[in-house]
Structure formats: structure tokens, C-alpha cells
Design a protein around this motif. Sequence first.
Motif, PDB file in Angstrom:
ATOM      1  N   LEU A 139     -45.943  99.575   6.589  1.00  0.00           N
ATOM      2  CA  LEU A 139     -46.063  99.788   8.018  1.00  0.00           C
ATOM      3  C   LEU A 139     -47.541  99.687   8.404  1.00  0.00           C
ATOM      4  O   LEU A 139     -48.419  99.746   7.545  1.00  0.00           O
ATOM      5  N   ASP A 140     -47.793  99.556   9.701  1.00  0.00           N
ATOM      6  CA  ASP A 140     -49.177  99.424  10.152  1.00  0.00           C
ATOM      7  C   ASP A 140     -50.014 100.658   9.841  1.00  0.00           C
ATOM      8  O   ASP A 140     -51.199 100.554   9.490  1.00  0.00           O
ATOM      9  N   ASP A 141     -49.412 101.864   9.968  1.00  0.00           N
ATOM     10  CA  ASP A 141     -50.163 103.100   9.748  1.00  0.00           C
ATOM     11  C   ASP A 141     -49.679 103.856   8.515  1.00  0.00           C
ATOM     12  O   ASP A 141     -49.859 105.063   8.412  1.00  0.00           O
ATOM     13  N   GLY A 142     -49.055 103.165   7.567  1.00  0.00           N
ATOM     14  CA  GLY A 142     -48.579 103.821   6.355  1.00  0.00           C
ATOM     15  C   GLY A 142     -47.518 102.983   5.668  1.00  0.00           C
ATOM     16  O   GLY A 142     -47.712 101.785   5.451  1.00  0.00           O
ATOM     17  N   PHE A 143     -46.411 103.597   5.364  1.00  0.00           N
ATOM     18  CA  PHE A 143     -45.307 102.873   4.719  1.00  0.00           C
ATOM     19  C   PHE A 143     -44.004 103.594   5.028  1.00  0.00           C
ATOM     20  O   PHE A 143     -43.994 104.713   5.569  1.00  0.00           O
ATOM     21  N   ALA A 144     -42.905 102.944   4.699  1.00  0.00           N
ATOM     22  CA  ALA A 144     -41.580 103.522   4.890  1.00  0.00           C
ATOM     23  C   ALA A 144     -40.733 103.182   3.673  1.00  0.00           C
ATOM     24  O   ALA A 144     -41.137 102.394   2.809  1.00  0.00           O
ATOM     25  N   GLY A 145     -39.558 103.768   3.609  1.00  0.00           N
ATOM     26  CA  GLY A 145     -38.699 103.498   2.455  1.00  0.00           C
ATOM     27  C   GLY A 145     -37.331 104.118   2.613  1.00  0.00           C
ATOM     28  O   GLY A 145     -37.024 104.786   3.607  1.00  0.00           O
ATOM     29  N   VAL A 146     -36.509 103.870   1.627  1.00  0.00           N
ATOM     30  CA  VAL A 146     -35.166 104.429   1.592  1.00  0.00           C
ATOM     31  C   VAL A 146     -34.844 104.827   0.156  1.00  0.00           C
ATOM     32  O   VAL A 146     -35.157 104.102  -0.788  1.00  0.00           O
ATOM     33  N   VAL A 147     -34.252 106.004   0.003  1.00  0.00           N
ATOM     34  CA  VAL A 147     -33.811 106.512  -1.293  1.00  0.00           C
ATOM     35  C   VAL A 147     -32.287 106.518  -1.294  1.00  0.00           C
ATOM     36  O   VAL A 147     -31.666 107.132  -0.418  1.00  0.00           O
ATOM     37  N   LEU A 148     -31.692 105.815  -2.262  1.00  0.00           N
ATOM     38  CA  LEU A 148     -30.240 105.672  -2.329  1.00  0.00           C
ATOM     39  C   LEU A 148     -29.710 106.322  -3.604  1.00  0.00           C
ATOM     40  O   LEU A 148     -30.270 106.116  -4.688  1.00  0.00           O
ATOM     41  N   LEU A 149     -28.615 107.063  -3.483  1.00  0.00           N
ATOM     42  CA  LEU A 149     -27.983 107.709  -4.627  1.00  0.00           C
ATOM     43  C   LEU A 149     -26.474 107.560  -4.506  1.00  0.00           C
ATOM     44  O   LEU A 149     -25.912 107.772  -3.420  1.00  0.00           O
ATOM     45  N   LYS A 150     -25.839 107.189  -5.605  1.00  0.00           N
ATOM     46  CA  LYS A 150     -24.386 107.012  -5.603  1.00  0.00           C
ATOM     47  C   LYS A 150     -23.800 107.591  -6.877  1.00  0.00           C
ATOM     48  O   LYS A 150     -24.308 107.338  -7.976  1.00  0.00           O
ATOM     49  N   LYS A 151     -22.730 108.367  -6.714  1.00  0.00           N
ATOM     50  CA  LYS A 151     -22.008 108.913  -7.869  1.00  0.00           C
ATOM     51  C   LYS A 151     -20.510 108.791  -7.604  1.00  0.00           C
ATOM     52  O   LYS A 151     -20.015 109.232  -6.564  1.00  0.00           O
ATOM     53  N   SER A 152     -19.807 108.166  -8.534  1.00  0.00           N
ATOM     54  CA  SER A 152     -18.360 107.999  -8.419  1.00  0.00           C
ATOM     55  C   SER A 152     -17.678 108.740  -9.554  1.00  0.00           C
ATOM     56  O   SER A 152     -18.191 108.799 -10.681  1.00  0.00           O
ATOM     57  N   ALA A 153     -16.516 109.307  -9.247  1.00  0.00           N
ATOM     58  CA  ALA A 153     -15.720 109.963 -10.277  1.00  0.00           C
ATOM     59  C   ALA A 153     -15.182 108.908 -11.238  1.00  0.00           C
ATOM     60  O   ALA A 153     -15.017 107.745 -10.863  1.00  0.00           O
ATOM     61  N   PRO A 154     -14.945 109.273 -12.490  1.00  0.00           N
ATOM     62  CA  PRO A 154     -14.412 108.307 -13.462  1.00  0.00           C
ATOM     63  C   PRO A 154     -13.132 107.654 -12.966  1.00  0.00           C
ATOM     64  O   PRO A 154     -12.289 108.301 -12.340  1.00  0.00           O
TER      65      PRO A 154
END
Length: 281
Positions: A139-154
Motif C-alpha cells: 500500500l502507499d502508506d504501508g501494506f495489507a494482507g489476508v490470513v486464511l485458515l481451513k480445517k475440515s473433519a476427516p
Amino acid sequence: MADPFDSALDLLRRLNPKHTANHLNNLITLAPDLAEDLLSSVDQPLTVKRCKQSGRDYLLCDYNRDGDSYRSPWSNQFDPPLDEGGAGGVGAGGSEGAGEGAIPGERVRKMEIKANEAFDIYRELYYEGGVSSVYFWNLDDGFAGVVLLKKSAPQGGSSQGVWDSIHVFEASERGRTTNYRLTSTVILSLSSANNTLGEMDLSGNMTRQIEQDLPVDTDESHIANIGRLVEDMELKMRNLLQEVYFGKAKDVVGDLRTIGSLSEGHRDREAHRGIINSMSR
């Protein structure tokens, strides 16, 4: 006339969230002009893909997508490869940002690598499995992001469950402090079916936002701050889901079914009413 975009969002809120991807595709077929706005506004269950270079799984979202290609956080390469040459499918002129064949700048990419390593440990400690992916962009004045987490049952058996959490943040750097704006969404889907209890489908999503200023000394401080914000937000949302989803479902099932006889229930209610009347005198 109501705004078509607002009407589409209103319709999606009333449909089964377990099938959001199918509903979204149907809406885009009916109104192609809304495709870009809907895809960027509606959170969908995460999809897993394997990185050909590293052999590790990663998650797909709108923030690492360029058309039908997705960037792996492990190799920084798009799959399928983009028409333009260069690292990560970026041309000689370079491209920074989210989407459009972009990869983060050198400094932000280093933080992205460390964040993926940190959240891979977080995933193993909290989820004991599943898949995690972190994507950063400039970004112009820093940065951005996304944190993704996924858990599925067996897979297999009569019970199924999927947890998807999506944490989008913006980090605006202001000298020794940074302003973090975090928007977190959890998509939960649970289903069970057997001859004794019958069928149950518990699906839904929840979104929460937070903004906080935190001190920063080095780039590693950003990873620690983001990790702390995501961890606290997931804990709060997990507790809310337990109270709202599971607590309400338990109350409904308790009102519909009882293991005691009707006469016992009637006696309990009469005793309860008698106590309330004696206290009000």
C-alpha cells in the motif's frame, strides 16, 4: 427500484450459507455485470490447491487470484503461469498490489514468508491439521494482507464439518506505531445424520472488525502484532459461535425433545410457578 447489488447481497443472506459458492455462481449467471463486485464482497468457503514447486498445499482467495491463476505463498509463482514473464508472472516493469498478476515488493515479500511460517505453526497448535496461507501486498502508506485458515473433519462417516476463517487487514505505518484495521470472517458448516438422531445441518458465517494502534520496532514486530490480533479475534469469535450457534441449537432441541415424561415436566413447571408466586408476595 432497489439497487441490484444490494438485492443480490440481501438474497444471499437468506439462502443456506453452506451452498454460498453455488448461489453466487447462479447470481453471476443472472447478472454478469455484478460479477466483480460480488466476488470481492462475498466470502466463500476456501479451496485448497497444491503448489507444484514446493509440493505444499495453499488456499485460494480473491487476493491471490489473477483471472484463473492463483499465486502460491510458498513459491511466489502463479499457477497456471500468466502470459507476462518475470517472477510471479509480473512483467519487466514490475507490479505491486493485490491481484492483477501482482506480487508484493521485496520487503513485504520477506514479511509474507515469515508470516506463513508463523501461522503454519499457529495452525498446527490450534487446529492440529488443516491448511493455512498468508498473502501480503503493498500500500502507499504501508501494506495489507489476508490470513486464511481451513480445517475440515476427516472424510467418511455420518458427520461432516468445515471451518474457514478469513482475516483481512490493513497496516498503516506511522513512525514507531502502526494502525491495524482487521476484518475477520468465520464460515462454519456442520452436518450429522444417523438413524437415531436424524439429520442436522448447522451452517452460517460471522464477521467482526477491530482497529488498533500497536508499537513497531522492526518488520518482525508486524508479524507478532498481526498474529496477536488474529489469535484474539479467533478466540472471541469461537466463543460467540459456541454461545450463539451451539447454545441456541441446544435450546431448540431441548424444547423439541425431552427424555422425561410429560407429567414430570408439568410437575416441574407447576413447582417453578409456585416458587415465583411465593417470591412475588
